[in-house]
Write a protein that holds these residues in place. Structure first.
Motif, PDB file in Angstrom:
ATOM      1  N   ARG A  85      36.544  20.717 -39.618  1.00 44.38           N
ATOM      2  CA  ARG A  85      37.659  19.879 -40.067  1.00 44.38           C
ATOM      3  C   ARG A  85      37.150  18.442 -40.109  1.00 44.38           C
ATOM      4  NH1 ARG A  85      41.762  19.972 -35.969  1.00 44.38           N
ATOM      5  NH2 ARG A  85      40.938  18.003 -35.237  1.00 44.38           N
ATOM      6  N   LEU A  86      37.234  17.828 -41.276  1.00 37.80           N
ATOM      7  CA  LEU A  86      36.812  16.453 -41.467  1.00 37.80           C
ATOM      8  C   LEU A  86      37.929  15.554 -40.961  1.00 37.80           C
ATOM      9  CD1 LEU A  86      34.387  14.965 -42.714  1.00 37.80           C
ATOM     10  CD2 LEU A  86      35.640  14.912 -44.849  1.00 37.80           C
ATOM     11  N   ASP A  87      37.665  14.782 -39.897  1.00 34.17           N
ATOM     12  CA  ASP A  87      38.702  13.967 -39.280  1.00 34.17           C
ATOM     13  C   ASP A  87      38.716  12.527 -39.790  1.00 34.17           C
ATOM     14  OD1 ASP A  87      39.505  16.120 -37.652  1.00 34.17           O
ATOM     15  OD2 ASP A  87      37.961  15.635 -36.177  1.00 34.17           O
ATOM     16  N   ARG A  88      37.525  11.927 -39.936  1.00 36.67           N
ATOM     17  CA  ARG A  88      37.459  10.516 -40.314  1.00 36.67           C
ATOM     18  C   ARG A  88      36.118  10.226 -40.959  1.00 36.67           C
ATOM     19  NH1 ARG A  88      35.119   6.860 -37.419  1.00 36.67           N
ATOM     20  NH2 ARG A  88      35.236   8.066 -35.527  1.00 36.67           N
ATOM     21  N   CYS A  96      26.953   5.938 -42.758  1.00 37.79           N
ATOM     22  CA  CYS A  96      28.303   6.470 -42.571  1.00 37.79           C
ATOM     23  C   CYS A  96      28.416   7.079 -41.180  1.00 37.79           C
ATOM     24  CB  CYS A  96      28.612   7.568 -43.592  1.00 37.79           C
ATOM     25  SG  CYS A  96      28.991   7.005 -45.242  1.00 37.79           S
ATOM     26  N   GLU A  97      29.603   6.932 -40.591  1.00 37.67           N
ATOM     27  CA  GLU A  97      29.953   7.674 -39.388  1.00 37.67           C
ATOM     28  C   GLU A  97      31.068   8.620 -39.780  1.00 37.67           C
ATOM     29  OE1 GLU A  97      28.994   4.833 -35.586  1.00 37.67           O
ATOM     30  OE2 GLU A  97      31.027   5.491 -35.948  1.00 37.67           O
ATOM     31  N   ILE A  98      30.852   9.883 -39.503  1.00 43.68           N
ATOM     32  CA  ILE A  98      31.810  10.900 -39.892  1.00 43.68           C
ATOM     33  C   ILE A  98      32.218  11.673 -38.653  1.00 43.68           C
ATOM     34  CG2 ILE A  98      32.155  12.962 -41.305  1.00 43.68           C
ATOM     35  CD1 ILE A  98      30.296  11.663 -43.345  1.00 43.68           C
ATOM     36  N   ALA A  99      33.513  11.702 -38.401  1.00 48.36           N
ATOM     37  CA  ALA A  99      34.042  12.454 -37.263  1.00 48.36           C
ATOM     38  C   ALA A  99      34.561  13.792 -37.775  1.00 48.36           C
ATOM     39  CB  ALA A  99      35.155  11.672 -36.578  1.00 48.36           C
TER      40      ALA A  99
END
Length: 166
Positions: A85-88, A96-99
């Motif tokens: 699940r892509l949160d942020r 890029c920072e991807i949560a």
């Protein structure tokens, strides 16, 4: 003569109309969408990196060092990937920072040592339970922050870290 004039007028108006047409807005939207996608890693690329990270969580058999020639020296996958699940997404020009939240389940495995991938996310209690032959039941959720850096025209995941639970 009248027919000739009508034909010339028709041809001239046809040429004028075709020259004055503007490009379709679909092409502009497609280009804007393409530029937006280049500004951050593609979702399928993020998913592939996450699957690889989950699969890198291995169990190295206790006897892999010597008295078990048939044991895999690479270990077996401790977790089975279920979902991402892509949160942020937070990007700058260079990175890029991807949560994300990863959902995975424990695979059965022989006793051994857990290493790599999501090992740091698994509690000591769950690790001991798993290594004693009683894998935790059900899916587990792991909040992960991935740092991407530009690599030429694309992106490369350079770090996986614990993210704050959402």
């Amino acid at each position: 003569m009248n027919a000739r004039r009508a034909a010339v007028l028709f041809a001239a108006s046809f040429i004028f109309a075709s020259c004055s047409e503007k490009p379709a807005p679909v092409k502009v939207e497609a280009k804007a969408e393409q530029n937006e996608k280049e500004e951050q890693p593609a979702e399928d690329e993020i998913a592939q990196d996450c699957v690889a990270f989950v699969r890198a969580t291995k169990i190295l058999p206790q006897s892999a060092g010597g008295d078990c020639p048939s044991c895999s020296r690479e270990g077996s996958e401790a977790l089975a990937f279920r979902e991402i699940r892509l949160d942020r997404v937070s990007c700058s020009a260079s990175g890029c920072e991807i949560a994300v939240t990863l959902r995975a389940a424990f695979n059965p495995a022989p006793p051994g040592t857990m290493t790599g991938g999501l090992t740091a996310w698994i509690s000591q209690e769950q690790r001991l339970q798993y290594l004693n032959g009683r894998p935790p039941q059900g899916d587990q959720l792991y909040p992960v922050k991935i740092t991407y850096k530009r690599a030429g025209a694309g992106w490369r995941a350079i770090e996986f870290d614990k993210a704050d639970p959402q």
